[in-house]
Scaffold this active site. Structure first.
Site, PDB file in Angstrom:
ATOM      1  CE  LYS A 183       4.675   5.426   3.858  1.00 27.99           C
ATOM      2  NZ  LYS A 183       4.746   4.857   2.507  1.00 27.99           N
ATOM      3  CG  ASP A 212       1.115  10.394   6.248  1.00 25.08           C
ATOM      4  OD1 ASP A 212       0.688  10.499   5.080  1.00 25.08           O
ATOM      5  OD2 ASP A 212       0.704   9.535   7.041  1.00 25.08           O
ATOM      6  CG  HIS A 213       2.135  11.625   0.142  1.00 18.92           C
ATOM      7  ND1 HIS A 213       2.506  10.349   0.458  1.00 18.92           N
ATOM      8  CD2 HIS A 213       1.207  11.507  -0.824  1.00 18.92           C
ATOM      9  CE1 HIS A 213       1.836   9.502  -0.292  1.00 18.92           C
ATOM     10  NE2 HIS A 213       1.027  10.177  -1.092  1.00 18.92           N
ATOM     11  CE  LYS A 217      -2.826  11.767  -1.057  1.00 20.40           C
ATOM     12  NZ  LYS A 217      -2.620  11.570  -2.462  1.00 20.40           N
ATOM     13  CG  ASP A 270       3.603   1.121   1.099  1.00 20.07           C
ATOM     14  OD1 ASP A 270       4.586   1.867   1.190  1.00 20.07           O
ATOM     15  OD2 ASP A 270       2.838   1.109   0.105  1.00 20.07           O
ATOM     16  CG  HIS A 275      -0.350   7.182   3.624  1.00 15.96           C
ATOM     17  ND1 HIS A 275       0.531   8.184   3.909  1.00 15.96           N
ATOM     18  CD2 HIS A 275       0.228   6.471   2.620  1.00 15.96           C
ATOM     19  CE1 HIS A 275       1.593   8.093   3.122  1.00 15.96           C
ATOM     20  NE2 HIS A 275       1.428   7.051   2.324  1.00 15.96           N
ATOM     21  CE  LYS A 380      -4.095   7.326  -6.080  1.00 13.97           C
ATOM     22  NZ  LYS A 380      -3.140   6.703  -5.208  1.00 13.97           N
TER      23      LYS A 380
HETATM   24  C1  BG6 Z   1       3.108   5.816  -0.677  1.00 17.21           C
HETATM   25  C2  BG6 Z   1       3.244   4.322  -0.730  1.00 17.21           C
HETATM   26  O1  BG6 Z   1       3.351   6.284   0.630  1.00 17.21           O
HETATM   27  O2  BG6 Z   1       1.789   6.191  -1.055  1.00 17.21           O
HETATM   28  C3  BG6 Z   1       2.917   3.803  -2.112  1.00 17.21           C
HETATM   29  O3  BG6 Z   1       4.572   3.962  -0.379  1.00 17.21           O
HETATM   30  C4  BG6 Z   1       1.571   4.301  -2.563  1.00 17.21           C
HETATM   31  O4  BG6 Z   1       2.963   2.389  -2.143  1.00 17.21           O
HETATM   32  C5  BG6 Z   1       1.455   5.801  -2.381  1.00 17.21           C
HETATM   33  O5  BG6 Z   1       1.415   3.948  -3.928  1.00 17.21           O
HETATM   34  C6  BG6 Z   1       0.039   6.266  -2.639  1.00 17.21           C
HETATM   35  O6  BG6 Z   1       0.019   7.652  -2.626  1.00 17.21           O
HETATM   36  P1  BG6 Z   1      -1.083   8.457  -3.435  1.00 17.21           P
HETATM   37  O7  BG6 Z   1      -0.821   9.883  -3.128  1.00 17.21           O
HETATM   38  O8  BG6 Z   1      -0.872   8.110  -4.887  1.00 17.21           O
HETATM   39  O9  BG6 Z   1      -2.403   7.965  -2.933  1.00 17.21           O
END
Ligand code: BG6
Length: 520
Positions: A183, A212-213, A217, A270, A275, A380
Site C-alpha cells: 500500500k 494490507d498488513h 494480524k 493512510d 486498514h 496505541k
Molecule cells: C501503516 C501506516 O500502514 O500502518 C502508518 O502507513 C501506520 O502510518 C501503520 O503507523 C500502523 O500499523 P500498526 O501495525 O503499527 O498498527
C-alpha cells in the site's frame, strides 16, 4: 485456499502443546513452497524494519522451504557481499535478542541472499534479474517459482511492472509467478484505477497480492472465527440488537521520518481507506459460502458496495478531521505536526480522521458505523467495539445506578483478545448495578505470541493463498467511499488546524460527530 499447500507439516511442537491444552494436537506450522523472492526497494525502510525480519523469523522457525533464495533489487549500490552485510546489520537491530543473526543458521540464510543494483527504468537490470533467478533455480532448487515484492514508493510500481514484462519475467516457464503490491494502492480513485490497469495488463488477478498488513494480524483473522464458528453472536449481529459499531485505530506516534510521504497522504488515505475499511468489511459482511479466498473476498466487496459514499454536501456532517499541535505523550513534550520534518509549515493535511458510515442493506439499515484513526493520540489502540441496544425496560437497580449497554470489543492491539461488557449486581444487600467484563486474551489463552502480520502474509503469498489480500474490486470501492471526503477536505482549508493537542483524545469535531467514542 492455497493452490499449492504446504509440502510438509511439522507435528505440534512439544513445549507449546504440552504446556497448553488449547494447542494440543494442532499442526504447528505451514512450510512454504520453494521459491525466489525478489524485494524491489530492498534498501528502503519497510524492507529493513518489517520484511527482512519477517523472512528471517520464518527461516529461524523452519517455515521457509530449504529451497529458497532472496534477491534485493534497488537503486543503492551494493555488491552481493555488501548487501548480505547490510541485511545482517539490520537484523541485529530489528530482531529480538534471542533471534539475532549468527552461526550456521545465519550463514545458510546469507548464502541465499543476492543483490542487483538497479535503475527501475532500465530493462537491462531486469534481464540481469532474470539471469539471477535462473541461477537461483540451479543453485538452490527454487523451481522457477518467483515472488516479486513491490516495496518501493508507489510512483515506480508501473515502471517495474512494465520492465518485468519487457524482460519476460511476467511468467515463468516451469513455476509460478506472483506479485505482492504494498500500500498505498494509488493516491486516489483515478490513480488506483490507472495502477490497476498497468498491473492487470501484465498479471492476472490470481497472481496479484495487494497487501494490507492489518489483515495479517491474528485478532483480525479471528473476526471470521468469532462470527461464524459460534452460534451465539450471529443472531444479534444486526440492526435489531446493535446500536452502533466503533472502529478505532489510534497511535501515539507522530509521523516520525515519514513527513514527506504523509503530508501528501493524511489519515484518510493512510489508514481509513485501507486498514479501517477492511475491518469494517469483516465485521459487517454476510457469511461466505466457504472459506475459499474468493468467497470471503466476494462478501467483503458486497458489503462495501452497500455503503453509500457521502455526497459533497454531507461531508461535514458525516466526518471530522484534525491535525495535532504540540502536546505531551507519555509525560514528555512532543512537537506539533507542522513542526515535523518534511511537513509544510501551513499544512492542511489531517492527522486524524473520523467518519460515520451506513451499510445500507437488510442487516444493517440505520446502524451507524463510526470509524476513527489518528496520530499522536494518548496511546496505541486498535479495536472494534460493537455496542448493543439499551435494555427495553428498567425495573432493577438503585435509581442512582447507570445501566450501561452491552459492548463486545474485538481488541486488535496492543492487547489481543475479546472483551464483553455486561451489567452485574454488586454483592450486598442493596441492588446496585455495575459494569463488569468477560475477557479473553490470545496470549494467556493460547500461550503463544501471535506471529507478526508480515510473516503470515509473506507466507500466504508463497503458498498462493489470497484470502488475506485485498481484491481489486474492494480496493476500488474503498476509494469510491472516501473520495468525496478527500475532495472536500483537500479543497477547503481547515483554519482551525492544529485543532488537537498531541496526547489528547482528538479534535472537538469528533465529539460532535459522535459523543460516545470510547476512550483511547
Ligand atoms: C501503516 C501506516 O500502514 O500502518 C502508518 O502507513 C501506520 O502510518 C501503520 O503507523 C500502523 O500499523 P500498526 O501495525 O503499527 O498498527
Amino acid at each position: 485456499m492455497p493452490d499449492d499447500t504446504a509440502t510438509a507439516q511439522a507435528p505440534a511442537s512439544g513445549d507449546g502443546a504440552a504446556a497448553n491444552p488449547l494447542r494440543a494436537g494442532l499442526p504447528e506450522d505451514r512450510i512454504t513452497t520453494p521459491c525466489s523472492i525478489v524485494f524491489f526497494g530492498a534498501s528502503g525502510d519497510l524492507f529493513k524494519r518489517m520484511l527482512l525480519p519477517a523472512i528471517y523469523s520464518m527461516h529461524l522457525g523452519g517455515r521457509l522451504p530449504a529451497d529458497f533464495a532472496l534477491v534485493g533489487f534497488a537503486r543503492t549500490a551494493y555488491s552481493d557481499d555488501q548487501f548480505r552485510d547490510y541485511c545482517r546489520k539490520q537484523l541485529e537491530q530489528f530482531m529480538p535478542d534471542d533471534s539475532k543473526p549468527q552461526g550456521p543458521v545465519w550463514d545458510d540464510f546469507a548464502r541465499r541472499i543476492s543483490y542487483i543494483t538497479a535503475d527501475f527504468n532500465d530493462t537491462r537490470h531486469f534481464v540481469a534479474l532474470k539471469d539471477r533467478l535462473e541461477q537461483n533455480d540451479r543453485d538452490f532448487g527454487t523451481g522457477g517459482n518467483h515472488l516479486f515484492y513491490l516495496s518501493t514508493p508507489p510512483s515506480v510500481f508501473p515502471e517495474i511492472i512494465k520492465h518485468l514484462k519487457n524482460a519476460g519475467l511476467e511468467k515463468s516457464e516451469q513455476g509460478w509467478t506472483r506479485i505482492v503490491v504494498e500500500k498505498p494502492f494509488g493516491t486516489d480513485l483515478a490513480s488506483a484505477r490507472k495502477l490497476q490497469q498497468a498491473i492487470e495488463a501484465v498479471f492476472p488477478e490470481n497472481e496479484i497480492y495487494r497487501i494490507d498488513h492489518y489483515l495479517g494480524k491474528e485478532p483480525v483473522q479471528d473476526i471470521i472465527a468469532l462470527r461464524f464458528a459460534n452460534t451465539i453472536f450471529e443472531p444479534i449481529w444486526n440492526r435489531n440488537y446493535v446500536q452502533n459499531v466503533q472502529i478505532t485505530s489510534a497511535e501515539s506516534l507522530g509521523v516520525e521520518e515519514r513527513g514527506g510521504y504523509y503530508d501528501h497522504a493524511g489519515a484518510l488515505r493512510d489508514m481509513i481507506q485501507n486498514h479501517v475499511i477492511n475491518l469494517l468489511a469483516l465485521v459487517a459482511m454476510e457469511a461466505p459460502i466457504s472459506s475459499d479466498a474468493d468467497d470471503i473476498r466476494g462478501e467483503k466487496y458486497k458489503v462495501l458496495s452497500a455503503i453509500q459514499p457521502p455526497t459533497h454536501a454531507d461531508v461535514f456532517s458525516m466526518s471530522a478531521r484534525g491535525q495535532y499541535g504540540p502536546g505531551m505523550i507519555d509525560g514528555r513534550p512532543v512537537k506539533g505536526y507542522r513542526q515535523e520534518q518534511d511537513v509544510a509549515p501551513d499544512s492542511n493535511t489531517e492527522t486524524f480522521a473520523a467518519l460515520r458510515l451506513y451499510v445500507e442493506n437488510w442487516r444493517w439499515a440505520g446502524v451507524p458505523f463510526f470509524l476513527r484513526s489518528g496520530k499522536r493520540l494518548p496511546r496505541k489502540l486498535a479495536e472494534i467495539a460493537v455496542t448493543f441496544k439499551p435494555i427495553p425496560h428498567r425495573f432493577y437497580g438503585e435509581s442512582t445506578d447507570q445501566i450501561e449497554p452491552n459492548v463486545l470489543v474485538i481488541k486488535i492491539e496492543p492487547d489481543e483478545g475479546i472483551s464483553m461488557r455486561f451489567e452485574a449486581k454488586v454483592p450486598g444487600p442493596a441492588e446496585h448495578i455495575r459494569s463488569v467484563f468477560m475477557d479473553f486474551s490470545y496470549g494467556s489463552g493460547f500461550g503463544v505470541v501471535s506471529p507478526p502480520a508480515y510473516e503470515r502474509l509473506i507466507g500466504d503469498a508463497m503458498l498462493g493463498d489470497q484470502t488475506l489480500f485485498t481484491r481489486w474490486d474492494a480496493v476500488e470501492r474503498a476509494w469510491e467511499i472516501v473520495t468525496p471526503i478527500l475532495e472536500v477536505w483537500q479543497n477547503t482549508k481547515d483554519f482551525s488546524f492544529p485543532n488537537y493537542a498531541a496526547g489528547s483524545q482528538g479534535p472537538d469535531g469528533a465529539k460532535k460527530l459522535f459523543p460516545d467514542w470510547r476512550h483511547v
